[in-house]
Design an enzyme around this catalytic site. Sequence first.
Site, PDB file in Angstrom:
ATOM      1  N   CYS A   1      15.489  23.699   6.873  1.00 45.75           N
ATOM      2  CA  CYS A   1      15.847  22.729   7.912  1.00 45.75           C
ATOM      3  C   CYS A   1      17.019  23.242   8.746  1.00 45.75           C
ATOM      4  O   CYS A   1      16.882  24.282   9.395  1.00 45.75           O
ATOM      5  CB  CYS A   1      16.088  21.359   7.290  1.00 45.75           C
ATOM      6  SG  CYS A   1      16.107  20.009   8.499  1.00 45.75           S
TER       7      CYS A   1
ATOM      8  N   HIS B   1      11.076  20.623   5.008  1.00 47.65           N
ATOM      9  CA  HIS B   1      11.752  20.559   3.712  1.00 47.65           C
ATOM     10  C   HIS B   1      10.740  20.815   2.606  1.00 47.65           C
ATOM     11  O   HIS B   1      10.016  19.900   2.197  1.00 47.65           O
ATOM     12  CB  HIS B   1      12.354  19.160   3.504  1.00 47.65           C
ATOM     13  CG  HIS B   1      13.582  18.914   4.284  1.00 47.65           C
ATOM     14  ND1 HIS B   1      14.843  19.196   3.790  1.00 47.65           N
ATOM     15  CD2 HIS B   1      13.775  18.411   5.519  1.00 47.65           C
ATOM     16  CE1 HIS B   1      15.753  18.874   4.694  1.00 47.65           C
ATOM     17  NE2 HIS B   1      15.136  18.397   5.751  1.00 47.65           N
TER      18      HIS B   1
ATOM     19  N   GLU C   1      11.247  21.044  -0.487  1.00 50.07           N
ATOM     20  CA  GLU C   1      11.596  20.260  -1.678  1.00 50.07           C
ATOM     21  C   GLU C   1      11.172  18.795  -1.524  1.00 50.07           C
ATOM     22  O   GLU C   1      11.179  18.045  -2.508  1.00 50.07           O
ATOM     23  CB  GLU C   1      13.102  20.365  -1.965  1.00 50.07           C
ATOM     24  CG  GLU C   1      14.028  19.594  -1.044  1.00 50.07           C
ATOM     25  CD  GLU C   1      14.192  20.169   0.352  1.00 50.07           C
ATOM     26  OE1 GLU C   1      13.508  21.172   0.688  1.00 50.07           O
ATOM     27  OE2 GLU C   1      15.000  19.614   1.111  1.00 50.07           O
TER      28      GLU C   1
END
Lengths: 220, 254
Positions: free
Chosen positions: A95, A202, A204
Amino acid sequence: MVYEPEGVKILDNCLNKITGVIDYGLGNLYSVMRGLKAAGISAKIVSAKTISKCDYLVLPGVGAFGDGMKKIKLLGILDALNDYVETERPLLGICLGTQLLFTRSNEFGTYNGLNFIQGEVKEIEPCENLAVPHVGWSSLEKNETHDAGLLDGIKQNDEFYFTHSYSCVPACENNILSWFKYGPYKLVAAVINKNVMGCQFHPELSSHPGIKILKQFSEL
Amino acid sequence: MINKMRLLTHLEVKGSHVIKGIRMEGLRKVGVPEKMSVKYFNDGIDEIVFTDIVASLYGRHQLTDLIKIVAEKIFVPLAVGGGVRSIDDFHKLLRAGADKIHLNTEAVKNPDLIIKAANTFGSQCVVVQIQAKKRKEGYWEAYTENGRERTLMDAVEWAQKVEQLGAGEIFLSSVDRDGTKLGIDHDFLKSVTDKVSIPVIASGGTKSAKDVSKAVIEGNANAVAVANLFHFNTLTIQQMKSELLKNGVRTRGC
């Protein structure tokens, strides 16, 4: 994919390599740590002094470009990062972390970035019925001129979570690993320049496909 | 016009249980948040919002422990709200595992907190919840304290203000429709989305996939939060996503 239940030992990447996640005060550090853990990587939070000990490095980031660079300089991370990248060890931006890899950004002023990848970071122009920031899920369109590497095995209908108002514009198309579509725009989703790579999305927070990307990073 | 709609769910937590009320009152226990949220993640939900509905009343935040547990098992965005009063609250919840923080009451009392939070953590982390009751045709009043306290503020004007202050998203709820399954207040939604360019999440009273589709196609909602339909097993997440596709709305995985 089955996530390991609690109590099962999480192994470090093979040969006990160290994956560091840089703490510079901006970013969802713990989210990234948990994502790496789900990918089977026991990562450590690192600072300027410990960056050099890492075999893999992640630069997270949520917030504004100018703030990010200011904190990186203030905390002595800039030199440590430059030294690390010179040794050709892998660095993954996430990001804002990806945006910082670039030459400059025009977010709230003009700021110089880390310049590991030539190019600019520019605002996504709002247009009719298109919200900015872009908050949502998108699939990726891979740049076929590249070996898969980080995006190996990522399928056409795998989707990733984005939340950003600015977008990376590499000077060279060769540094683009993949694009994604947002409204009328074709924007950059992932980038690479030798050992330096980054995802605008992202991983994650992108469920199974995102965790897969983190795993693949640790296996490069 | 968006690529894909985000399908959210909203878990209102009181103590150790998820509850569901009607018009934000009359609470029924529907399950345990740890189990429900992990199930929803496995079933394909795009994002989960947890609200501590009594924190505002007691002036404290209860969900840090819950977030620590679920963040280990859920890899889509987690948002947390209820009684968030300060930058320190933001720190604690983000550290515990939240990706976004919802503000309502404190945002109204102290709008500077929106600016400060956006500057400190990034707008992406700051979602302002706007709960509103319809007062007359074309006018909705914003409420705080989980739908209990009047503000005398025009909710649509407040939405514009929060965007200017740096909020990343707006979570819009109709107090009148909440839990009723009478359908989203589409007029309210459109009134807000016509005036702001940040993403708006519609919630409150979703009654069907058609209702959700209308919010996206006509109302320009970027996302819809569904509670009742999922918590009471009227529809599974996959059923909702399939139905949405039939109604012309694409979501993650569909």
